[in-house]
Each structure stands twice: as structure tokens, then as C-alpha cells.
Design a protein around this motif. Structure first.
Motif, PDB file in Angstrom:
ATOM      1  N   VAL A 303       1.118  -1.217  -0.093  1.00 12.29           N
ATOM      2  CA  VAL A 303      -0.020  -0.131   0.055  1.00 12.29           C
ATOM      3  C   VAL A 303       0.916   1.195   0.057  1.00 12.29           C
ATOM      4  O   VAL A 303       1.891   1.307   0.863  1.00 12.29           O
ATOM      5  CB  VAL A 303      -1.092  -0.005   1.312  1.00 12.29           C
ATOM      6  N   TYR A 304       0.692   2.067  -1.109  1.00 13.64           N
ATOM      7  CA  TYR A 304       1.508   3.469  -0.999  1.00 13.64           C
ATOM      8  C   TYR A 304       0.762   4.526  -0.396  1.00 13.64           C
ATOM      9  O   TYR A 304      -0.605   4.582  -0.466  1.00 13.64           O
ATOM     10  CB  TYR A 304       1.712   3.533  -2.361  1.00 13.64           C
ATOM     11  N   VAL A 305       1.255   5.154   0.551  1.00 16.36           N
ATOM     12  CA  VAL A 305       0.662   6.486   1.405  1.00 16.36           C
ATOM     13  C   VAL A 305       1.398   7.452   1.450  1.00 16.36           C
ATOM     14  O   VAL A 305       2.451   7.609   1.481  1.00 16.36           O
ATOM     15  CB  VAL A 305       0.638   5.488   2.897  1.00 16.36           C
ATOM     16  N   VAL A 306       0.670   8.493   1.514  1.00 16.59           N
ATOM     17  CA  VAL A 306       0.949  10.039   1.652  1.00 16.59           C
ATOM     18  C   VAL A 306       0.823  10.209   3.066  1.00 16.59           C
ATOM     19  O   VAL A 306      -0.417  10.199   3.643  1.00 16.59           O
ATOM     20  CB  VAL A 306       0.351  11.000   0.539  1.00 16.59           C
ATOM     21  N   ASP A 307       1.941  10.167   3.663  1.00 16.01           N
ATOM     22  CA  ASP A 307       1.797  10.578   5.199  1.00 16.01           C
ATOM     23  C   ASP A 307       2.032  11.905   5.647  1.00 16.01           C
ATOM     24  O   ASP A 307       3.056  12.275   5.433  1.00 16.01           O
ATOM     25  CB  ASP A 307       2.620   9.429   6.106  1.00 16.01           C
ATOM     26  N   ILE A 308       0.991  12.600   6.226  1.00 14.04           N
ATOM     27  CA  ILE A 308       1.477  14.124   6.644  1.00 14.04           C
ATOM     28  C   ILE A 308       2.035  13.989   8.016  1.00 14.04           C
ATOM     29  O   ILE A 308       1.438  13.777   9.151  1.00 14.04           O
ATOM     30  CB  ILE A 308       0.226  14.988   6.596  1.00 14.04           C
ATOM     31  N   ALA A 309       3.353  13.862   8.151  1.00 14.72           N
ATOM     32  CA  ALA A 309       4.127  13.570   9.324  1.00 14.72           C
ATOM     33  C   ALA A 309       3.894  14.874  10.340  1.00 14.72           C
ATOM     34  O   ALA A 309       3.793  14.807  11.388  1.00 14.72           O
ATOM     35  CB  ALA A 309       5.572  13.227   9.014  1.00 14.72           C
ATOM     36  N   ASP A 310       4.164  15.993   9.820  1.00 14.00           N
ATOM     37  CA  ASP A 310       4.006  17.425  10.351  1.00 14.00           C
ATOM     38  C   ASP A 310       2.887  17.829  10.637  1.00 14.00           C
ATOM     39  O   ASP A 310       2.361  18.990  10.230  1.00 14.00           O
ATOM     40  CB  ASP A 310       4.944  18.244   9.623  1.00 14.00           C
ATOM     41  N   THR A 389       5.419  25.577  -0.209  1.00  7.83           N
ATOM     42  CA  THR A 389       6.546  24.386  -0.544  1.00  7.83           C
ATOM     43  C   THR A 389       6.830  23.628   0.519  1.00  7.83           C
ATOM     44  O   THR A 389       6.876  24.177   1.790  1.00  7.83           O
ATOM     45  CB  THR A 389       7.721  25.307  -0.953  1.00  7.83           C
ATOM     46  N   VAL A 390       7.054  22.314   0.165  1.00  8.09           N
ATOM     47  CA  VAL A 390       7.518  21.368   1.325  1.00  8.09           C
ATOM     48  C   VAL A 390       8.734  20.677   0.599  1.00  8.09           C
ATOM     49  O   VAL A 390       8.607  20.145  -0.329  1.00  8.09           O
ATOM     50  CB  VAL A 390       6.274  20.614   1.734  1.00  8.09           C
ATOM     51  N   LYS A 391       9.644  20.642   1.250  1.00  6.48           N
ATOM     52  CA  LYS A 391      10.987  19.685   0.882  1.00  6.48           C
ATOM     53  C   LYS A 391      10.773  18.401   1.728  1.00  6.48           C
ATOM     54  O   LYS A 391      10.592  18.342   2.805  1.00  6.48           O
ATOM     55  CB  LYS A 391      12.311  20.417   1.618  1.00  6.48           C
ATOM     56  N   ILE A 392      11.165  17.176   0.771  1.00  6.33           N
ATOM     57  CA  ILE A 392      10.655  16.074   1.389  1.00  6.33           C
ATOM     58  C   ILE A 392      11.988  15.171   0.800  1.00  6.33           C
ATOM     59  O   ILE A 392      12.465  15.569  -0.155  1.00  6.33           O
ATOM     60  CB  ILE A 392       9.192  15.520   0.874  1.00  6.33           C
ATOM     61  N   PHE A 393      12.059  13.873   1.566  1.00  7.54           N
ATOM     62  CA  PHE A 393      12.974  12.975   1.309  1.00  7.54           C
ATOM     63  C   PHE A 393      12.308  11.675   0.737  1.00  7.54           C
ATOM     64  O   PHE A 393      11.105  11.334   1.511  1.00  7.54           O
ATOM     65  CB  PHE A 393      14.003  12.620   2.185  1.00  7.54           C
ATOM     66  N   GLU A 415       3.975  22.802  -3.632  1.00  5.89           N
ATOM     67  CA  GLU A 415       5.074  22.480  -4.541  1.00  5.89           C
ATOM     68  C   GLU A 415       5.912  21.476  -3.661  1.00  5.89           C
ATOM     69  O   GLU A 415       6.372  21.785  -2.439  1.00  5.89           O
ATOM     70  CB  GLU A 415       5.843  23.576  -4.695  1.00  5.89           C
ATOM     71  N   LEU A 416       6.187  20.158  -4.136  1.00  2.00           N
ATOM     72  CA  LEU A 416       7.186  19.473  -3.309  1.00  2.00           C
ATOM     73  C   LEU A 416       8.475  19.381  -3.870  1.00  2.00           C
ATOM     74  O   LEU A 416       8.666  19.100  -5.073  1.00  2.00           O
ATOM     75  CB  LEU A 416       6.592  17.623  -3.551  1.00  2.00           C
ATOM     76  N   ILE A 438       6.336  15.885   4.957  1.00  2.00           N
ATOM     77  CA  ILE A 438       5.397  14.637   4.217  1.00  2.00           C
ATOM     78  C   ILE A 438       6.345  13.537   3.911  1.00  2.00           C
ATOM     79  O   ILE A 438       7.558  13.476   3.435  1.00  2.00           O
ATOM     80  CB  ILE A 438       4.990  15.299   3.110  1.00  2.00           C
ATOM     81  N   LEU A 439       5.726  12.398   4.013  1.00  2.00           N
ATOM     82  CA  LEU A 439       6.334  11.073   3.744  1.00  2.00           C
ATOM     83  C   LEU A 439       5.787  10.348   2.705  1.00  2.00           C
ATOM     84  O   LEU A 439       4.209  10.422   2.624  1.00  2.00           O
ATOM     85  CB  LEU A 439       6.498  10.120   4.763  1.00  2.00           C
TER      86      LEU A 439
END
Length: 544
Positions: A303-310, A389-393, A415-416, A438-439
């Protein structure tokens, strides 16, 4: 919907028959054709792999001789310390470590290093009866003290992929050499599943004295031991037979070799050139390889998930607004994303768990749909009409998925800025250090409680900021209080828990479920069960 040819192996008859079907996990329909009998078993949750029927090609042959099995794996790898590994690198650990309990199918479990387990009526105490006569590869006996050492080490971990599991442990008691008692702070519905995976992998207590050395020198009780002299870090990891293994029937090959091949084209070419016997694949590649005559199976699904961690907006204030988090879910055209990344081979879903299964929520199914105008309206209402804008890894293997998600979120002004990392250890470190608000992750977790533990619990490995919500906690407490974790009350309770995570608080946004295919040479014969890892278990993968 257009039907595609499906190559599939039936776990009861072991024969691929002709007909149409619908899986219980996805609602995807297809057809499948007859194939000679083989020892390849799939449970219901992993029976489907969509592919195009093609003419038979030259997929016969194997890499090396029958005593060596060589497999290609997509993900980078950093450490043989089990507690440092997320779920998707468990394949590297399986050759050298046994688990206390063995998963055989979606919800079926068998004895491993533990021959039995039971609970007190309140589900606050678990008693494990241990297998006797087992030694670790360094000669250290496996006994209750060894289990206690492993559990207490997990309990002492302050950060890592499995801290949320061990955070529930209160204390560990040695009853005698072959019996250990785990006292829990509160019921842990996933404990059997947990002990059948990485938290249940046992390391020699002697090796635990030097965890830095453990990163490169694993010491378990498994069927094989790492041939350290022949390791090429980041490329090749050979394992040789453990002559003192307690179950020699599981040592189906003398040498098991894992090769890291992150590039899918390179992996396919390695299979064609007979440099490997088996590779982890994806739907698009599996279609082509089946056309060429290579047998295809599936180990399960991810399962692929967008996780709003913050979730409190500590790094990106906008993410602390539930309207923004809901807008993210509404901006995802899940079918279009699935088509773009995996050629449609999977199931778009905002619910994780399908209708009719424990964890399904009709409210989520109806409330989290693709609605770009409503998403834009929520962004305006929250005061972020101009976006942010969000910087993600992300893991490098998920970079294409992240790019597709970024395209969707750009429609609502988000914007990612994506930075790929090469291996699981590096990614886990960025998560733990709160570097990615965001993960975007692939999860092989099988139960709603595991999803809650990983994403919703205050110490969850995908909840690095430790933010939860009253509604999430209340729903979790109701589930823990249930006497029967599989009945109708549990189905409703877990549905409420998923509703709190996905809809009410919008902490996570599932995108789609995809099947995890493997392509192999003729003569390679894996027993494929629904499992958390990507590759078949080396203990049940023969070659000849």
C-alpha cells in the motif's frame, strides 16, 4: 473494464486454471490460463498479478548451479541489525535470522523459535514456550535469557522503525530456560504478527554487546550465515549454509546470494542474461517478462501512502491545518496516479482495506474521493490559496511515485521539492530526524492495528513528530478493549480507527495498492505466501 491475461498459481490445486475471478482485496477482475502444476502457493490477498498474455519465450535456464540461488532486490541496504531495518528490507535479514513465530498466509501463523504462545484473559501477559536445542551461529544457546535480551534491547531503543511495538512492553520475565513471559502495559492486538516479523528476529546475546559490529556481521540462528569475505557492500551479499542449523530441511540451497539492482531495466536484463534466478519486479515489467516466457508470481501487495508527518505544523505551518491535510487527499487522482506509475496494475483506494474486510470504512470510501475543486476551496478557506513549498525525502525507488504525487499537489499550489536517498537506513534517519514533513512510503503492513501503530501511534515509525489526536486514541482504546479481535465489533472498531486516521484528522492518505510480482527462471520454484517482505522466503524457494 478490459480484462488482461493473468498468470496465477492456486494454493490448493497448484494448477493455473481457466476462468474469471475477482480478488477479495482489490475488486479487480481478470482471467487466467492453465499452466503445468508447480509448488507455488498464493493466499487470497496475493492471488492476483495483472499481465498481458504473450507468446512463450526463452525464459528457461538458471543462474549458476542448483546449489546456488541468486536473487535481485531493488532496495538499498545499510545494516544487518534487525531493529535498524524498516519492513521493506526484511529480505536481507531472513537468511540469517529466525523469528519467534512464522507467518504463513494473511492471518495464519505457525511455530518458529517459539513452539507455542498464549495470553491471560486480559491480554496483558503473553507466555512464549521456546524451542530447545537451538544455537546461534556463534555457538551461544537460544533460550529464554536470549529472548529477554532481545526484547529488553528493543524496549531501550529511543528511536527506530519498531519502537512503537516495544513501547507497549512493560517487562520481560524468564520463567525457565524454555519459557518467557511478556508483560504488556496495554493489550497489543498485533503482537503475534509483530513477533512473526522483524521485532521477533532473534540476535545472539553475545552479538548484542557490540551493535556497531552487528551492522556488518549478523549473528542469528537462521539457515545461512553471511559470507563476509565475499560481500560487496551495496552490491552483493552471499550467504552460505549454517551447518549447525536446527531445521536442515529448510536449507534448500547451499548458497543464497542477494544482489542489489535498484534499476528495474538492469534487473530485467540480469534475469535475461541468467545472472540471477529471480528478481523483485513491478506490474509493467512483469507484463513484458511474461511475454518473454518468464514465470511470474506475487508475494503479496504493498500500500502506497502519503503520510502528513508534520501534523502540528512544526516545520510547515500549513500542514497543521486539517483543511490543508484534507485537501491533499482530495487532490489525489488515485486511478490516474496508478495508471501513470504502475500501468494500472493494482487497485486505487483511499481506504487501505477493501470492503468486507476488517479495517474497511464506508465513510472513508465515500468521503475521500478525487475532487479538485473542493480541494482548492479548502486551501482558500485555510488561507493558503497561493500554496506553499515542502521539502521531502523519499527512497530512490519511490521517486517516480513522489514525482507523480507532486504533479497532483501542484494543482492546489503545493510544491514538493523531492530529494531521493539511496537506501533504507538513510531514509529512516531522515524520518527520525523530522527532515521530511510529508512522507511517501510503501507499506506491507497487513492489519489495521499495524497501520495505526506505524502511522497513528505517538511512537509510530512514520509519526516522527509524535502527533496523534483524541479521536484516534479513543478509537484505539475501544479496539484494545475487545475480547474478540476478529468479530463484527472489531470490524466496526477498526473501521472507526481508520476513519479517524484518514478522514477526520487526515493524517494519512492512502493512494493505491499494488501487487508485488517476482519474475524467475524456469526451474525456480518458490512457495509464495502473503507476507511482508518483497521476495519469497529463501527457506521454501528451491531450484532444479
Amino acid at each position: 473494464m478490459q480484462q488482461c491475461g493473468i498468470r496465477i498459481y492456486n494454493s490448493h490445486s497448484h494448477i493455473r486454471t481457466r476462468g474469471s475471478f475477482m480478488t477479495s482485496t482489490s475488486g479487480f477482475t481478470g482471467s487466467f490460463l492453465r499452466r503445468p502444476a508447480r509448488r507455488v502457493a498464493l493466499t487470497a490477498a496475493a492471488l492476483l498479478l495483472a499481465s498481458v498474455v504473450g507468446a512463450c519465450g526463452s525464459g528457461d535456464g538458471s543462474a549458476g548451479d542448483d546449489s546456488t540461488l541468486t536473487v535481485g532486490f531493488r532496495y538499498g541496504f545499510a545494516s544487518f541489525d534487525p531493529l535498524a531495518n524498516p519492513a521493506f528490507t526484511a529480505d536481507f535479514l531472513l537468511p540469517v535470522y529466525d523469528t519467534l513465530i512464522v507467518r504463513k498466509g494473511q492471518d495464519e501463523f505457525e511455530p518458529g523459535l517459539a513452539t507455542g504462545w498464549d495470553y491471560d484473559p486480559a491480554a496483558l501477559t503473553m507466555t512464549l514456550t521456546l524451542r530447545t536445542g537451538v544455537e546461534f551461529s556463534d555457538g551461544t544457546p537460544f533460550d529464554a535469557e536470549a529472548v529477554k535480551a532481545n526484547f529488553e534491547r528493543g524496549m531501550a531503543e529511543k528511536a527506530g522503525p519498531w519502537t512503537s511495538v516495544f513501547a507497549t512492553f512493560d517487562r520481560v520475565e524468564v520463567a525457565d530456560d524454555s519459557q518467557v513471559v511478556v508483560h504488556l502495559k496495554e493489550p497489543l492486538p498485533s503482537i503475534v504478527s509483530d513477533l512473526a516479523f522483524i521485532p521477533g528476529m532473534m540476535v545472539s546475546p553475545e552479538a548484542l554487546q557490540d551493535t556497531d559490529a552487528l551492522k556488518n556481521e549478523p549473528v542469528g540462528s537462521g539457515p545461512w550465515v553471511l559470507d563476509s569475505d565475499k560481500v560487496r557492500p551495496g552490491d552483493t551479499y552471499p550467504f552460505v549454509r549454517n551447518d549447525g542449523y536446527w531445521d536442515p530441511d529448510a536449507e534448500v540451497v547451499d548458497t543464497y546470494v542477494m544482489k542489489v539492482i535498484a534499476d528495474r531495466t538492469a534487473a530485467g536484463n540480469a534475469l535475461r542474461a541468467k545472472q540471477v534466478d529471480l528478481i523483485g519486479s513491478d506490474g509493467l515489467q512483469a507484463v513484458q517478462l511474461e511475454k518473454e516466457g518468464f514465470p511470474i508470481g506475487s508475494t503479496g501487495s504493498m500500500v502506497y501512502v502519503v503520510d502528513i508527518a508534520d501534523r502540528a505544523g512544526e516545520v510547515v505551518p500549513a500542514l497543521g491545518d486539517v483543511r490543508v491535510r484534507r485537501a491533499i487527499g482530495l487532490a489525489l487522482d488515485r486511478q490516474a496516479l496508478l495508471d501513470a506509475v504502475f500501468g494500472g496494475y493494482g487497485s486505487p483506494s483511499s481506504t487501505i482495506f477493501p470492503e468486507g474486510s476488517i479495517g474497511y470504512s464506508a465513510e472513508v470510501d465515500e468521503g475521500v474521493t478525487y475532487d479538485l475543486e473542493l480541494a482548492k476551496s479548502l486551501m482558500r478557506e485555510a488561507g493558503y490559496e497561493k500554496g506553499f513549498t515542502v521539502k521531502i525525502f523519499v527512497m530512490s525507488t519511490n521517486e517516480n511515485i513522489a514525482a507523480a504525487v507532486a504533479g497532483s499537489l501542484a494543482e492546489i499550489g503545493i510544491e514538493l521539492e523531492i530529494t531521493p536517498v539511496p537506501d533504507a537506513g538513510t531514509f529512516a534517519a531522515t524520518v527520525a530526524d523530522k527532515q521530511s514533513p510529508i512522507l511517501i512510503v510503501a507499506s506491507g503492513l497487513r492489519s489495521p492495528w499495524e497501520i495505526h501503530t506505524a502511522f497513528g501511534g505517538a511512537t509510530g515509525r512514520y509519526n516522527p513528530f509524535g502527533i496523534t489526536a483524541d479521536g484516534v486514541d479513543a478509537a484505539a482504546e475501544e479496539v484494545m478493549a475487545l475480547a474478540d479481535p476478529t468479530g463484527a465489533e472489531a470490524a466496526a472498531g477498526y473501521g472507526d480507527l481508520m476513519e479517524e486516521l484518514i478522514l477526520t484528522n487526515a493524517f494519512i492518505q492512502p493512494i493505491f495498492t499494488v501487487y508485488t510480482p517476482v519474475a524467475m527462471q524456469d526451474g525456480v520454484d518458490p512457495e509464495l505466501e502473503t507476507q511482508a517482505q518483497t521476495l519469497p522466503d529463501p527457506r521454501t524457494t528451491t531450484k532444479g
